[in-house]
Write a protein that holds these residues in place. Structure first.
Motif, PDB file in Angstrom:
ATOM      1  N   ASP A  75       0.828  -1.203   0.000  1.00 45.44           N
ATOM      2  CA  ASP A  75       0.000   0.000   0.000  1.00 45.44           C
ATOM      3  C   ASP A  75       0.862   1.251   0.000  1.00 45.44           C
ATOM      4  N   PHE A  81       0.064   5.723   0.066  1.00 47.53           N
ATOM      5  CA  PHE A  81      -0.837   6.851  -0.116  1.00 47.53           C
ATOM      6  C   PHE A  81      -0.140   8.154   0.191  1.00 47.53           C
ATOM      7  N   ARG A  83     -11.880   3.883   4.206  1.00 47.75           N
ATOM      8  CA  ARG A  83     -11.428   3.986   2.821  1.00 47.75           C
ATOM      9  C   ARG A  83     -12.518   3.452   1.910  1.00 47.75           C
ATOM     10  N   VAL A 142      -6.814  11.193   2.264  1.00 43.83           N
ATOM     11  CA  VAL A 142      -5.746  10.573   1.480  1.00 43.83           C
ATOM     12  C   VAL A 142      -6.298   9.931   0.217  1.00 43.83           C
ATOM     13  N   GLY A 157      -4.803   6.738  -2.532  1.00 45.75           N
ATOM     14  CA  GLY A 157      -3.693   5.825  -2.751  1.00 45.75           C
ATOM     15  C   GLY A 157      -4.102   4.591  -3.506  1.00 45.75           C
ATOM     16  N   SER A 158      -3.187   3.644  -3.515  1.00 50.55           N
ATOM     17  CA  SER A 158      -3.436   2.388  -4.211  1.00 50.55           C
ATOM     18  C   SER A 158      -2.697   1.260  -3.520  1.00 50.55           C
TER      19      SER A 158
END
Length: 161
Positions: free
Chosen positions: A55, A57, A130, A154, A156-157
């Motif tokens: 992960d 972010f 999330r 945030v 992210g991926s």
């Protein structure tokens, strides 16, 4: 050879060889099309997330929940999904260029997740939430995260390891 031609032309009266050839080709094309199936939309469920995901972010966080200014926040983490709606994670955080929090990777936290049939879902733990979408057949997640109590926002991926 001449006799074979006579037999062939007599067995199919009133049809030219070219027309017969086009008909056979058309029939073969239809048979081929029937054998090729169109890609179907994948139906997702809790088991679509299973195993470890790396992960990352970046986002913004206020220095205190009551502050009106925001500073950068960054994270790298390892999330392990159980395929049944639970996960365990380790992460390190950096708020605005200061010290790395949890630099030893020793602290863990747990949470839960949901998955809708279309690949969208949510992850929750403590005060964090999330909202994600599953991509690449379950090999990645794209998400935005919010924490209403601290004001952290945030994006992210995650990528399956």
């Amino acid at each position: 050879m001449k006799n074979q031609n006579i037999i062939f032309t007599r067995s199919i009266p009133n049809m030219s060889k070219a027309r017969l050839f086009r008909s056979v080709l058309a029939l073969a094309g239809v048979a081929l099309i029937m054998q090729v199936s169109l890609p179907r939309a994948q139906a997702y469920d809790l088991s679509s997330l299973n195993g470890s995901y790396a992960d990352s972010f970046a986002g913004f966080a206020p220095p205190t929940p009551q502050a009106n200014s925001y500073g950068p926040v960054y994270e790298a983490g390892l999330y392990t999904f159980d395929g049944a709606g639970g996960f365990m994670a380790r992460n390190v955080l950096n708020f605005g260029g200061g010290a790395i929090l949890n630099a030893s990777w020793s602290q863990t936290f747990t949470g839960t997740y949901t998955v809708n049939a279309n690949g969208t879902g949510t992850m929750t733990w403590t005060d964090h939430r999330r909202h994600f979408v599953i991509g690449a057949g379950g090999n990645e997640l794209k998400y935005v995260g919010t924490d209403p109590n601290t004001g952290i926002v945030v994006g992210g991926s995650m990528v399956k390891q």
